[in-house]
Design an enzyme around this catalytic site. Structure first.
Site, PDB file in Angstrom:
ATOM      1  N   ASN A  10      44.497   5.355 -14.464  1.00 40.87           N
ATOM      2  CA  ASN A  10      43.479   6.399 -14.334  1.00 40.87           C
ATOM      3  C   ASN A  10      42.468   5.924 -13.300  1.00 40.87           C
ATOM      4  OD1 ASN A  10      41.479   8.289 -14.628  1.00 40.87           O
ATOM      5  ND2 ASN A  10      40.849   7.620 -16.684  1.00 40.87           N
ATOM      6  N   TRP A  11      42.547   6.538 -12.130  1.00 36.45           N
ATOM      7  CA  TRP A  11      41.654   6.089 -11.048  1.00 36.45           C
ATOM      8  C   TRP A  11      40.246   6.636 -11.178  1.00 36.45           C
ATOM      9  CZ3 TRP A  11      45.645   7.270  -6.571  1.00 36.45           C
ATOM     10  CH2 TRP A  11      46.633   6.279  -6.574  1.00 36.45           C
ATOM     11  N   LYS A  12      40.037   7.550 -12.097  1.00 35.34           N
ATOM     12  CA  LYS A  12      38.712   8.160 -12.295  1.00 35.34           C
ATOM     13  C   LYS A  12      38.166   8.655 -10.954  1.00 35.34           C
ATOM     14  CE  LYS A  12      38.122   5.100 -16.206  1.00 35.34           C
ATOM     15  NZ  LYS A  12      37.217   4.494 -17.146  1.00 35.34           N
ATOM     16  N   HIS A  95      39.665  12.683 -22.363  1.00 30.21           N
ATOM     17  CA  HIS A  95      39.217  11.307 -22.083  1.00 30.21           C
ATOM     18  C   HIS A  95      37.772  11.170 -22.575  1.00 30.21           C
ATOM     19  CE1 HIS A  95      37.927   7.737 -19.922  1.00 30.21           C
ATOM     20  NE2 HIS A  95      39.205   7.435 -19.791  1.00 30.21           N
ATOM     21  N   GLU A  97      35.245   9.964 -21.364  1.00 32.26           N
ATOM     22  CA  GLU A  97      34.200  10.286 -20.381  1.00 32.26           C
ATOM     23  C   GLU A  97      34.021  11.796 -20.258  1.00 32.26           C
ATOM     24  OE1 GLU A  97      35.830   7.834 -17.300  1.00 32.26           O
ATOM     25  OE2 GLU A  97      35.360   6.075 -18.519  1.00 32.26           O
ATOM     26  N   GLU A 172      42.083   5.189 -27.187  1.00 35.80           N
ATOM     27  CA  GLU A 172      41.156   4.514 -26.283  1.00 35.80           C
ATOM     28  C   GLU A 172      39.819   4.306 -26.993  1.00 35.80           C
ATOM     29  OE1 GLU A 172      42.388   4.792 -21.961  1.00 35.80           O
ATOM     30  OE2 GLU A 172      40.990   6.419 -22.331  1.00 35.80           O
ATOM     31  N   GLY A 178      36.276  -0.099 -20.053  1.00 38.22           N
ATOM     32  CA  GLY A 178      35.430  -0.593 -18.975  1.00 38.22           C
ATOM     33  C   GLY A 178      34.515  -1.735 -19.373  1.00 38.22           C
ATOM     34  N   SER A 217      40.332  -1.729 -21.289  1.00 37.22           N
ATOM     35  CA  SER A 217      40.309  -3.087 -20.731  1.00 37.22           C
ATOM     36  C   SER A 217      41.676  -3.777 -20.766  1.00 37.22           C
ATOM     37  CB  SER A 217      39.247  -3.944 -21.431  1.00 37.22           C
ATOM     38  OG  SER A 217      37.958  -3.393 -21.205  1.00 37.22           O
ATOM     39  N   GLY A 238      42.333   1.809 -16.629  1.00 38.41           N
ATOM     40  CA  GLY A 238      41.322   2.213 -15.666  1.00 38.41           C
ATOM     41  C   GLY A 238      41.148   1.156 -14.587  1.00 38.41           C
ATOM     42  N   GLY A 239      40.194   0.258 -14.808  1.00 35.70           N
ATOM     43  CA  GLY A 239      39.807  -0.727 -13.795  1.00 35.70           C
ATOM     44  C   GLY A 239      40.968  -1.495 -13.186  1.00 35.70           C
TER      45      GLY A 239
HETATM   46  C1  PEP Z   1      40.126   4.383 -19.187  1.00 41.24           C
HETATM   47  O1  PEP Z   1      39.098   4.799 -18.699  1.00 41.24           O
HETATM   48  O2  PEP Z   1      41.000   5.181 -19.557  1.00 41.24           O
HETATM   49  C2  PEP Z   1      40.295   2.940 -19.327  1.00 41.24           C
HETATM   50  C3  PEP Z   1      41.139   2.525 -20.224  1.00 41.24           C
HETATM   51  O3  PEP Z   1      39.509   2.147 -18.525  1.00 41.24           O
HETATM   52  P1  PEP Z   1      39.566   0.525 -18.474  1.00 41.24           P
HETATM   53  O4  PEP Z   1      41.002   0.107 -18.377  1.00 41.24           O
HETATM   54  O5  PEP Z   1      38.779   0.184 -17.233  1.00 41.24           O
HETATM   55  O6  PEP Z   1      38.929   0.025 -19.709  1.00 41.24           O
END
Ligand code: PEP
Length: 263
Positions: A10-12, A95, A97, A172, A178, A217, A238-239
């Site tokens: 997920n590049w957000k 999600h 966010e 999640e 994050g 994470s 994500g990251g």
């Molecule tokens: C996400 O936003 O879906 C996510 C899992 O982010 P991260 O891997 O950065 O925690």
């Protein structure tokens, strides 16, 4: 039942056009995964079509969000049919966010999932509790509330069209997104077991077929231990998905094909 794992990035709201085409090039150069694995990337809508065109055919693309309505006066939003038309085959729904910054309710998330299924997209429905909710012992109640309207949609889709067989959930925990603080394999496995039980209880046999991803994470250091758990069917990342080398490393670890650096 054998379920093909998913590794999704997920590049957000990150990366520019030149980055995403270079990224697709890195993936293509690395070649397909050595074992059965679905690889999915979720770019921002503006790059959806370009990423779908540039990706090797063994990777696919999804929208980060779609609107609950089919079309109309919703400035700035993306319809499920438009995302499908642009090359998406998946979409995230709910999600954290989106829930946090756009006030998406459990019902709205379920409506989005329903709209996505109707447009030929597989929804990846995200659920998860905050740290405070976990500390208060409310995790299962929160997840059950998030899931209830979604289960009704998946059950109806499964009954009516069979599309629900493609159901994907993503656990999640908000406190893990994050933060660098992933859920332990034990915590994640317990929640995934609960989610699968809920699917089994409410969706006439869908539970065994549905894939349940973990997100929060995930990185090259923790992905193997998490994936070793029977109810964890892959990751939403994500990251650690922003850099193709890091994403490819996770893919290789998930296919058991080594931990070396990306070629
Ligand atoms: C996400 O936003 O879906 C996510 C899992 O982010 P991260 O891997 O950065 O925690």
């Amino acid at each position: 039942m054998k379920r093909t794992p998913i590794v999704a990035g997920n590049w957000k709201m990150n990366l520019l056009g030149s980055d995403v085409t270079a990224y697709a090039g890195s993936l293509a150069a690395a070649g397909p995964p050595e074992t059965d694995l679905d690889i999915v990337l979720f770019p921002t809508p503006v790059y959806l079509a370009a990423v779908a065109r540039a990706m090797p055919d063994w990777a696919s693309v999804g929208a980060q969000d779609v609107h609950a309505e089919e079309k109309g006066a919703y400035t700035g939003d993306v319809a499920a049919g438009q995302a499908r038309d642009a090359g998406a085959v998946w979409t995230l729904a709910g999600h954290s966010e989106r829930r946090q910054y756009h006030g998406e309710s459990n019902t709205e998330v379920a409506r989005k999932a329903e709209r996505a299924l109707g447009a030929g997209l597989t929804p990846v429905v995200c659920v998860g509790e905050t740290l405070e909710q976990r500390q208060q012992g409310e995790t299962e109640a929160i997840l059950d509330a998030q899931l209830a309207p979604v289960l009704a949609v998946l059950d109806a889709a499964d009954t009516d069209t069979g599309a629900g067989g493609g159901a994907v959930l993503a656990y999640e925990p908000v406190w893990a997104i994050g933060t660098g603080l992933s859920a332990s394999p034990e915590i994640a496995a317990a929640v995934h077991g609960h989610l699968r039980q809920a699917l089994n209880d409410h969706c006439s046999g869908l539970g065994d077929a549905a894939r349940i991803l973990y997100g929060g994470s995930v990185n090259a250091d923790n992905c193997e231990d998490l994936l070793a758990r029977p109810d964890i069917d892959g990751f939403l990342i994500g990251g650690a998905s922003l850099d193709p080398a890091s994403f490819l490393r996770i893919i290789r670890l998930c296919t058991g094909s080594g931990s070396g650096p990306a070629p």
